[in-house]
Design a protein around this motif. Structure first.
Motif, PDB file in Angstrom:
ATOM      1  N   VAL A  30     -86.588 -35.157 -14.417  1.00 45.11           N
ATOM      2  CA  VAL A  30     -86.754 -34.779 -15.828  1.00 45.11           C
ATOM      3  C   VAL A  30     -86.041 -33.471 -16.139  1.00 45.11           C
ATOM      4  O   VAL A  30     -85.528 -33.284 -17.246  1.00 45.11           O
ATOM      5  CB  VAL A  30     -88.245 -34.674 -16.239  1.00 45.11           C
ATOM      6  N   TYR A  31     -85.982 -32.547 -15.162  1.00 45.02           N
ATOM      7  CA  TYR A  31     -85.242 -31.307 -15.375  1.00 45.02           C
ATOM      8  C   TYR A  31     -83.743 -31.578 -15.378  1.00 45.02           C
ATOM      9  O   TYR A  31     -82.994 -30.959 -16.138  1.00 45.02           O
ATOM     10  CB  TYR A  31     -85.604 -30.286 -14.309  1.00 45.02           C
ATOM     11  N   VAL A  68     -93.267 -42.105 -10.706  1.00 43.30           N
ATOM     12  CA  VAL A  68     -93.298 -40.888  -9.883  1.00 43.30           C
ATOM     13  C   VAL A  68     -91.906 -40.302  -9.672  1.00 43.30           C
ATOM     14  O   VAL A  68     -91.746 -39.081  -9.544  1.00 43.30           O
ATOM     15  CB  VAL A  68     -93.961 -41.188  -8.519  1.00 43.30           C
ATOM     16  N   SER A  69     -90.883 -41.126  -9.673  1.00 46.02           N
ATOM     17  CA  SER A  69     -89.522 -40.639  -9.407  1.00 46.02           C
ATOM     18  C   SER A  69     -89.079 -39.585 -10.431  1.00 46.02           C
ATOM     19  O   SER A  69     -88.209 -38.763 -10.147  1.00 46.02           O
ATOM     20  CB  SER A  69     -88.525 -41.795  -9.374  1.00 46.02           C
ATOM     21  N   GLN A 127     -89.735 -36.145  -9.148  1.00 46.64           N
ATOM     22  CA  GLN A 127     -89.175 -35.916  -7.817  1.00 46.64           C
ATOM     23  C   GLN A 127     -87.679 -35.635  -7.933  1.00 46.64           C
ATOM     24  O   GLN A 127     -87.023 -36.113  -8.857  1.00 46.64           O
ATOM     25  CB  GLN A 127     -89.382 -37.150  -6.932  1.00 46.64           C
ATOM     26  N   PRO A 128     -87.130 -34.872  -6.983  1.00 45.61           N
ATOM     27  CA  PRO A 128     -85.672 -34.680  -6.980  1.00 45.61           C
ATOM     28  C   PRO A 128     -84.983 -35.976  -6.584  1.00 45.61           C
ATOM     29  O   PRO A 128     -85.534 -36.785  -5.846  1.00 45.61           O
ATOM     30  CB  PRO A 128     -85.458 -33.588  -5.928  1.00 45.61           C
ATOM     31  N   SER A 129     -83.767 -36.187  -7.097  1.00 49.13           N
ATOM     32  CA  SER A 129     -83.011 -37.370  -6.701  1.00 49.13           C
ATOM     33  C   SER A 129     -82.141 -37.081  -5.480  1.00 49.13           C
ATOM     34  O   SER A 129     -81.809 -37.984  -4.718  1.00 49.13           O
ATOM     35  CB  SER A 129     -82.113 -37.838  -7.855  1.00 49.13           C
ATOM     36  N   SER A 181     -97.919 -32.816  -9.535  1.00 51.57           N
ATOM     37  CA  SER A 181     -97.339 -33.721 -10.537  1.00 51.57           C
ATOM     38  C   SER A 181     -97.285 -35.143 -10.005  1.00 51.57           C
ATOM     39  O   SER A 181     -97.646 -36.097 -10.702  1.00 51.57           O
ATOM     40  CB  SER A 181     -95.925 -33.258 -10.911  1.00 51.57           C
ATOM     41  N   GLU A 182     -96.836 -35.282  -8.752  1.00 47.62           N
ATOM     42  CA  GLU A 182     -96.758 -36.614  -8.148  1.00 47.62           C
ATOM     43  C   GLU A 182     -98.140 -37.251  -8.060  1.00 47.62           C
ATOM     44  O   GLU A 182     -98.291 -38.454  -8.337  1.00 47.62           O
ATOM     45  CB  GLU A 182     -96.138 -36.510  -6.756  1.00 47.62           C
TER      46      GLU A 182
END
Length: 263
Positions: free
Chosen positions: A88-89, A212-213, A216-218, A201-202
């Motif tokens: 999201v960031y 959940v992704s 999380q970072p990709s 958050s997760e």
């Protein structure tokens, strides 16, 4: 750049109102000039726009660094997105950088050093939030999970609009003021400065059956058009030492990133 907290939230919203018309005009520019392919997901649309330029996606182990623009000797701009940040960031930073892309083109190719750097960054953030959120987040907040605690309702908003926690709260606070909703305004200020870890958050996303992704970072490593261009130049001019050095540097850079990603 000014860090937005509950104490300067009113100042931020006041500034948003002052720049609102300018940002709305810029959104029209995006709608008419940059959306060459109609993609319904705003976050994917942002990636598509940046990929038409030099977009690099790499994981940088720095939680305070979201992205940047670097100018090449030939005047081309390289956009760097930190994929070690939650998705999201990343999406928010993409639209933030698109603001700078458009303003840079409008203002000419030369560098204009502004004495209002904070204002420029606020405009970029407000532009990003409007591309992802608009005013719909207020109505959605009241449609989802009335029985849930405030923060969990915000998690639903994050899942739907794919925007960061504070971006959603700022937009909600702005709308709460317009609707004279003092109760919501107080809830937002009360929860604005809390720190929610990635693990928390997760956990909430799993509990609420959300994606959940998004929190999380990709950790994507994609050197994009820049890598393609360097390889093309290397193949065309094998005898040119500079192109060989560029290719070797890029390969080493990729290996370093992959090594960091597996630590």
């Amino acid at each position: 750049m000014m860090r937005i907290t509950s104490e300067n939230l009113d100042q931020t919203v006041k500034l948003n109102k002052e720049i609102k018309e300018e940002i709305e005009r810029l959104i029209t520019v995006v709608e008419t000039r940059y959306k060459k392919i109609r993609i319904l997901s705003p976050e994917k649309q942002a990636l598509q726009i940046l990929k038409e330029h030099y977009l690099i996606q790499v994981p940088i182990p720095d939680e305070n660094w979201g992205g940047a623009i670097r100018e090449l000797p030939n005047g081309k701009k390289v956009f760097v997105i930190n994929t070690a940040q939650p998705r999201v960031y990343q999406y928010f930073i993409c639209w933030h950088e698109i603001y700078h892309l458009i303003k840079g083109i409008e203002e000419s190719s030369s560098h204009i050093i502004s004495t209002e750097f904070d204002l420029s960054e606020r405009k970029a953030d407000y532009f990003a939030s409007q591309m992802l959120l608009g005013h719909d987040v207020y109505e959605y907040f009241y449609q989802v999970g009335h029985h849930l605690p405030f923060v969990e309702r915000i998690m639903h908003c994050i899942d739907t609009f794919k925007a960061p926690y504070k971006a959603i709260l700022i937009q909600l606070y702005e709308s709460a003021g317009e609707y004279k909703n003092e109760e919501l305004s107080q809830q937002i200020k009360k929860n604005f400065d809390i720190r929610i870890s990635q693990q928390e958050s997760e956990k909430m996303f799993r509990k609420l059956a959300l994606d959940v992704s998004l929190v999380q970072p990709s950790n994507i490593i994609d050197l994009g058009a820049l890598e393609t261009k360097i390889k093309e130049k290397r193949a065309e001019h094998e005898e040119v030492e500079m192109y060989k050095e560029h290719e070797e540097f890029l390969n080493q850079f990729r290996r370093t990133l992959e090594g960091l990603n597996h630590v």
